[in-house]
Scaffold this motif. Sequence first.
Motif: not given
Lengths: 333, 315
Positions: B23-39
């Motif tokens: 889950l930590r790895l997935a969180m790291d990836r999400l943090r680099r994902d601008r669409v995800a951040i915006a959503c």
Amino acid sequence: MTDNEVLLQAIDVVKHFAVRRRGPHVRAVDGVSLTVHSGETVGLVGETGCGKSTLARCIARLYELSSGRVVFEGRDITRLSRRRLAPVRRNLQMIFQDPYGSLNPRRRVGSIIGDPLAIHDVADGRDRRRRVQELMELVGLNPEHYNRYPAEFSGGQRQRIGVARAVALRPRLIVCDEPVSALDVSIQAQIINLLDDLKDQLGIAYVFISHDLSVVRHVSDRVAVMYLGQIVETAAAEDLYARPRHPYTVALLSATPVADPDLADRRTPILLTGDVPSPVDPPSGCRFHPRCPKARERCRIEAPALESRTPGEDTHLTACHFPVHDPAELMAS
Amino acid sequence: MSTVPLETVAADAVPAIEGRAPLRLAMDRLRRDRVAIACAVVILLLVVTALAAPLIAHLTGHDPTTQYRDTGLTPAGLPVGPNRQFWFGTDNLGRDVFIRVVYGTRISLLVGVVSTVLAIVAGVVVGVTAGYFQGAVDTVLARFMDVVLSLPFLLFAIALVAVAGPSIVVSVCVIAFFSFAAVGRIVRGQTLSIREREYIEAARSLGASDLRIMAVDVVPNLIAPVIVYTTLLIPTAIVFEATLSFLGMGVVPPTPTWGNMLSDSLQYYQVAWWFILFPGLALLITTLAFNLLGDSVRDALDPSTFTSASVKSRS
Ligand SMILES: Nc1ncnc2c1ncn2[C@@H]1O[C@H](COP(=O)(O)OP(=O)(O)OP(=O)(O)O)[C@@H](O)[C@H]1O
Ligand code: SF4
Ligand SMILES: [Mg+2]
């Protein structure tokens, strides 16, 4: 190191698998008897597919037997329900071959090693944590790695985790199903030494499975050689390595590398011809006869009993009509 | 342990992606994902809006159900367009569309989240039970899920609501019931493969009970699909709720929901575009935010779809 109390008795254990609903069964284990005394290590050797893992799982009651009995600490556990079996498992543990598959990748090692303590209500909370860290130290792991995941360890370290889990309850018997086969040779020795140390410290008995005779040699008090679901020869370790009687054992031994160059020179590997026959339809008579250099007419018809073949060697049992007395006779042929 | 064999290194590399603190790895990836951040930001705003709805109503001095007949309706009795007093205009009864949309967020999120949680819990329980025990238990449960999945759900939902009477509780139950089977089927499939792993056998050799094995060894391995399903189910549930409300089968008026607002607006959209636009926009933005986030979460959790190309196109 071995007192004479019988710890485990497998009596005529048979395990057949139905591959399809109708049709032939896989006769993975076909009438195996095995005795383990407390504090003793019994090596179980044989080629891949000969039924070692199946026998191990029958002994540890992970499989229902097709027939036969398993007696542990004087108690017949063959038909015990899972609930009744749970207390028995405190003294009967297992170590698995695959250090990757046998640890849940989503759980922290502290929780994995603490599993037996939790399941059997031995220790809770901080007490459990302390005992798990002691166990980690005992098997040579850094107790500070308590909160790591299995993937953060190397293969050898993972097998140490498996060992720690198995010894957590101080069992009297651990069935080790090829505990080092998946490991690099240099690490194999470390794990074997660890198991040996634990045996001395905790008085554990092992059934130690391997496909490699040289691995079993150092740890075993007694060795049983398996072929196609049956034990073909069993003897005290030194006896078996010094005076193998069964042609199959002789062939296996001739193929294992020896450190001593003198010995190595004298031994030419005996090549077994042909493939291992299928356990679905094993050969008649002696199951080894299609590949045996000494096979004669009688071998095809009559199955040899596992019994003492040489006067004075009461504990050296061989299932062969024409046991080998001088290995050279096989090499010549 | 200084000499790590080559095989070990190679084998280590594979589970590292999903094994090591996955889950930590997935969180790291999400943090680099601008669409995800915006959503995530949009969803956070929605949650804040829902929680602060009474406060917002207080600040504007408007109530979601009060009919402002003097200021909120033209002399001809038609809705008033957006102005300083009514930011999103008013509806056919002179109620403030802005406040009603704000209050509608509460219903949508509440129903979306609660019914999704129920569906996930039911799906995991049924799926794990079926997959773990196999045999007759599995046959019965799997057939049941197949039946639920093959029902024309809207028709059945309407029939059920007609019998039970429309309410928020009935809506939640109906939505959860028609969503759990999809989760259950995925979970069952995963459980079937998990139960063959050696660590399950190891747990058995330790004397663990079935219940403990399911809870301690099976469920933690389902976290990834469950998270993905949660983010994808919420928008579906929100649309489902809006549909029920739209058809008059959901939350009972005058409680505002986006669905019943859209339903009311249908007769007025030619004279009052704001009446249909704002609840529609709210529904669209919400479902889009959850869906896009769900896609990102799935990409982040599933290493096989995680390629450098997908990273570049996202960032
Ligand atoms: N669950 C099963 N269903 C059907 N056949 C099986 C099953 N498990 C084992 N067998 C078969 O039984 C035979 C013995 O298998 P087993 O795994 O016990 O051998 P093994 O000696 O442990 O081999 P290895 O050295 O490869 O681990 C093989 O022919 C195998 O294909
Ligand atoms: S019984 Fe015959 S075939 Fe079997 S091992 Fe002995 S000599 Fe070979
Ligand atoms: Mg095996």
